[in-house]
Design a protein around this motif. Sequence first.
Motif, PDB file in Angstrom:
ATOM      1  N   ALA A   1       0.094   3.292  11.304  1.00 61.73           N
ATOM      2  CA  ALA A   1       0.417   4.720  11.222  1.00 61.73           C
ATOM      3  C   ALA A   1       1.845   4.978  11.689  1.00 61.73           C
ATOM      4  O   ALA A   1       2.578   5.793  11.103  1.00 61.73           O
ATOM      5  N   GLU A   2       2.256   4.281  12.738  1.00 62.16           N
ATOM      6  CA  GLU A   2       3.628   4.439  13.222  1.00 62.16           C
ATOM      7  C   GLU A   2       4.633   3.933  12.213  1.00 62.16           C
ATOM      8  O   GLU A   2       5.682   4.552  11.998  1.00 62.16           O
ATOM      9  N   GLU A   3       4.321   2.799  11.565  1.00 59.27           N
ATOM     10  CA  GLU A   3       5.236   2.233  10.582  1.00 59.27           C
ATOM     11  C   GLU A   3       5.353   3.130   9.355  1.00 59.27           C
ATOM     12  O   GLU A   3       6.438   3.327   8.806  1.00 59.27           O
ATOM     13  N   LEU A   4       4.219   3.686   8.906  1.00 57.24           N
ATOM     14  CA  LEU A   4       4.223   4.532   7.720  1.00 57.24           C
ATOM     15  C   LEU A   4       4.542   5.984   8.041  1.00 57.24           C
ATOM     16  O   LEU A   4       4.696   6.803   7.122  1.00 57.24           O
ATOM     17  N   ARG A   5       4.575   6.313   9.324  1.00 60.84           N
ATOM     18  CA  ARG A   5       4.831   7.684   9.767  1.00 60.84           C
ATOM     19  C   ARG A   5       3.803   8.635   9.179  1.00 60.84           C
ATOM     20  O   ARG A   5       4.117   9.700   8.650  1.00 60.84           O
ATOM     21  N   GLN A   6       2.563   8.212   9.281  1.00 59.72           N
ATOM     22  CA  GLN A   6       1.439   9.017   8.817  1.00 59.72           C
ATOM     23  C   GLN A   6       0.446   9.170   9.962  1.00 59.72           C
ATOM     24  O   GLN A   6       0.501   8.457  10.960  1.00 59.72           O
ATOM     25  N   SER A   7      -0.465  10.098   9.800  1.00 61.04           N
ATOM     26  CA  SER A   7      -1.490  10.294  10.817  1.00 61.04           C
ATOM     27  C   SER A   7      -2.471   9.124  10.793  1.00 61.04           C
ATOM     28  O   SER A   7      -2.620   8.429   9.789  1.00 61.04           O
ATOM     29  N   ARG A   8      -3.160   8.940  11.905  1.00 62.71           N
ATOM     30  CA  ARG A   8      -4.115   7.844  11.985  1.00 62.71           C
ATOM     31  C   ARG A   8      -5.274   8.055  11.005  1.00 62.71           C
ATOM     32  O   ARG A   8      -5.816   7.094  10.459  1.00 62.71           O
ATOM     33  N   VAL A   9      -5.630   9.305  10.768  1.00 56.62           N
ATOM     34  CA  VAL A   9      -6.704   9.598   9.818  1.00 56.62           C
ATOM     35  C   VAL A   9      -6.302   9.158   8.402  1.00 56.62           C
ATOM     36  O   VAL A   9      -7.082   8.529   7.676  1.00 56.62           O
ATOM     37  N   ALA A  10      -5.062   9.508   8.023  1.00 59.01           N
ATOM     38  CA  ALA A  10      -4.583   9.119   6.685  1.00 59.01           C
ATOM     39  C   ALA A  10      -4.486   7.607   6.558  1.00 59.01           C
ATOM     40  O   ALA A  10      -4.844   7.028   5.523  1.00 59.01           O
ATOM     41  N   VAL A  11      -3.994   6.948   7.612  1.00 61.69           N
ATOM     42  CA  VAL A  11      -3.856   5.494   7.568  1.00 61.69           C
ATOM     43  C   VAL A  11      -5.227   4.823   7.545  1.00 61.69           C
ATOM     44  O   VAL A  11      -5.425   3.809   6.862  1.00 61.69           O
ATOM     45  N   GLN A  12      -6.193   5.396   8.261  1.00 61.84           N
ATOM     46  CA  GLN A  12      -7.547   4.843   8.222  1.00 61.84           C
ATOM     47  C   GLN A  12      -8.120   4.940   6.810  1.00 61.84           C
ATOM     48  O   GLN A  12      -8.785   4.019   6.320  1.00 61.84           O
ATOM     49  N   GLY A  13      -7.856   6.049   6.137  1.00 64.01           N
ATOM     50  CA  GLY A  13      -8.280   6.183   4.743  1.00 64.01           C
ATOM     51  C   GLY A  13      -7.605   5.172   3.843  1.00 64.01           C
ATOM     52  O   GLY A  13      -8.224   4.612   2.927  1.00 64.01           O
ATOM     53  N   LEU A  14      -6.296   4.908   4.113  1.00 60.69           N
ATOM     54  CA  LEU A  14      -5.579   3.908   3.334  1.00 60.69           C
ATOM     55  C   LEU A  14      -6.184   2.527   3.539  1.00 60.69           C
ATOM     56  O   LEU A  14      -6.381   1.771   2.571  1.00 60.69           O
ATOM     57  N   GLN A  15      -6.503   2.179   4.775  1.00 56.43           N
ATOM     58  CA  GLN A  15      -7.099   0.873   5.036  1.00 56.43           C
ATOM     59  C   GLN A  15      -8.479   0.753   4.394  1.00 56.43           C
ATOM     60  O   GLN A  15      -8.842  -0.319   3.910  1.00 56.43           O
ATOM     61  N   ASN A  16      -9.230   1.846   4.373  1.00 62.10           N
ATOM     62  CA  ASN A  16     -10.528   1.826   3.682  1.00 62.10           C
ATOM     63  C   ASN A  16     -10.341   1.580   2.187  1.00 62.10           C
ATOM     64  O   ASN A  16     -11.115   0.842   1.552  1.00 62.10           O
ATOM     65  N   THR A  17      -9.303   2.210   1.624  1.00 62.70           N
ATOM     66  CA  THR A  17      -9.014   1.999   0.196  1.00 62.70           C
ATOM     67  C   THR A  17      -8.629   0.547  -0.071  1.00 62.70           C
ATOM     68  O   THR A  17      -9.067  -0.059  -1.057  1.00 62.70           O
ATOM     69  N   LEU A  18      -7.794  -0.002   0.815  1.00 60.23           N
ATOM     70  CA  LEU A  18      -7.398  -1.409   0.666  1.00 60.23           C
ATOM     71  C   LEU A  18      -8.616  -2.316   0.752  1.00 60.23           C
ATOM     72  O   LEU A  18      -8.725  -3.312   0.015  1.00 60.23           O
ATOM     73  N   GLN A  19      -9.555  -1.987   1.642  1.00 61.58           N
ATOM     74  CA  GLN A  19     -10.772  -2.791   1.765  1.00 61.58           C
ATOM     75  C   GLN A  19     -11.610  -2.712   0.497  1.00 61.58           C
ATOM     76  O   GLN A  19     -12.198  -3.710   0.052  1.00 61.58           O
ATOM     77  N   GLN A  20     -11.663  -1.515  -0.112  1.00 60.55           N
ATOM     78  CA  GLN A  20     -12.404  -1.360  -1.358  1.00 60.55           C
ATOM     79  C   GLN A  20     -11.780  -2.193  -2.477  1.00 60.55           C
ATOM     80  O   GLN A  20     -12.493  -2.834  -3.262  1.00 60.55           O
ATOM     81  N   VAL A  21     -10.443  -2.185  -2.550  1.00 58.12           N
ATOM     82  CA  VAL A  21      -9.753  -2.994  -3.566  1.00 58.12           C
ATOM     83  C   VAL A  21     -10.064  -4.471  -3.351  1.00 58.12           C
ATOM     84  O   VAL A  21     -10.344  -5.224  -4.299  1.00 58.12           O
ATOM     85  N   LEU A  22     -10.032  -4.902  -2.086  1.00 57.26           N
ATOM     86  CA  LEU A  22     -10.327  -6.302  -1.768  1.00 57.26           C
ATOM     87  C   LEU A  22     -11.765  -6.651  -2.128  1.00 57.26           C
ATOM     88  O   LEU A  22     -12.040  -7.720  -2.693  1.00 57.26           O
ATOM     89  N   ASP A  23     -12.694  -5.727  -1.812  1.00 57.81           N
ATOM     90  CA  ASP A  23     -14.103  -5.975  -2.147  1.00 57.81           C
ATOM     91  C   ASP A  23     -14.318  -6.042  -3.653  1.00 57.81           C
ATOM     92  O   ASP A  23     -15.102  -6.872  -4.146  1.00 57.81           O
ATOM     93  N   GLN A  24     -13.622  -5.152  -4.394  1.00 57.55           N
ATOM     94  CA  GLN A  24     -13.763  -5.174  -5.853  1.00 57.55           C
ATOM     95  C   GLN A  24     -13.260  -6.484  -6.450  1.00 57.55           C
ATOM     96  O   GLN A  24     -13.858  -7.033  -7.381  1.00 57.55           O
ATOM     97  N   ARG A  25     -12.169  -6.979  -5.907  1.00 60.21           N
ATOM     98  CA  ARG A  25     -11.662  -8.265  -6.403  1.00 60.21           C
ATOM     99  C   ARG A  25     -12.643  -9.389  -6.105  1.00 60.21           C
ATOM    100  O   ARG A  25     -12.860 -10.280  -6.936  1.00 60.21           O
TER     101      ARG A  25
END
Length: 330
Positions: free
Chosen positions: A158-182
């Motif tokens: 979140a600090e690196e992307l300058r986003q809120s922790r909630v938004a970054v948590q959503g991003l990580q969930n999306t990344l996990q979904q992409v990984l699971d789909q692959r």
Amino acid sequence: MEVAGSPGAAEPGEIRALKQCLLRRNHSREQYGVAACCLEELRNKACDILAIDKSLAPVTLVLAEDGTIVDDDDYFLCLPANTKFVALAGNEKWAYNNSDGGTAWIAQESTDRDETDSGAGLKWKNIARQLKEDLSSIILLSEEDLQMLIDVPCSELAEELRQSRVAVQGLQNTLQQVLDQREEARQSRQLLQLYLQALEKEGSVLSKQQESGDGFSDERDAVDSGIRESASEIALSRRVLMALKEKPAPELSLSNQDLELVAKADPEALAVALNWDIKKTETIQQACDRELGLRLEQVQSLHSLRSLSARRNPLPGEAQNPKRAKRDLT
């Protein structure tokens, strides 16, 4: 802007886009703008522009922001335009310079620290910046890169992307979904391959069974002789064969159909089935043929007698031919 045939970069006739970069030496604030289509060309231009003695080779290019070593063309091409590079000659070590924008990592505490390990540890920051510029680049990330961003603590990302922790948590969930789909897609491909292999194997087995069935469909056990016989010869098995072997006059005990089958059977196959010689077998076949002929003659004679009797003795109620009465002349 494009260039053809850049030294050490593209094959003859290949065209690559030039990437604008900023170069400086270590511990220097003076920067130079250059354009290069590949890492090797950038390294050569760094030697010329920064007046680096080529005897101090190898020349290493690192990111001015955090000291990440850039030694791969694919990684170089993924970097945004106007990326700042520091050229290190010989055994020089990257050091933090506050002219790099204030977001650089603190300088190495020990000059003996392995730069390769440092670059690998900060690789996730470069990937995060790439996502920040273009979120659609998720599809270009490898599974290793996806897992790396998922494993990064949410607060640091979140600090690196300058986003809120909630938004970054959503991003990580999306990344996990992409990984699971692959992973699901990979498992589906493996299952499909196994299914196709099983079908191919099953088809091969069925084909062999069919060939085997075709090869033995016309065979039967004639007193364990294993001889291939025709359909008519198969009909002679057991009951007829036992009658032929045990009865003193077998032709008298067989039906008309059995007599016809015996008479038409192949002499050699019948001889083997009965364990007789050809002459004896042909004799019994001739006897069956004569008996069959006598029975047919008897049947024909019986039909003739019935026809004659029917003409002479009409059934009750049938109309009789009236006799013509004599004319009474009186």
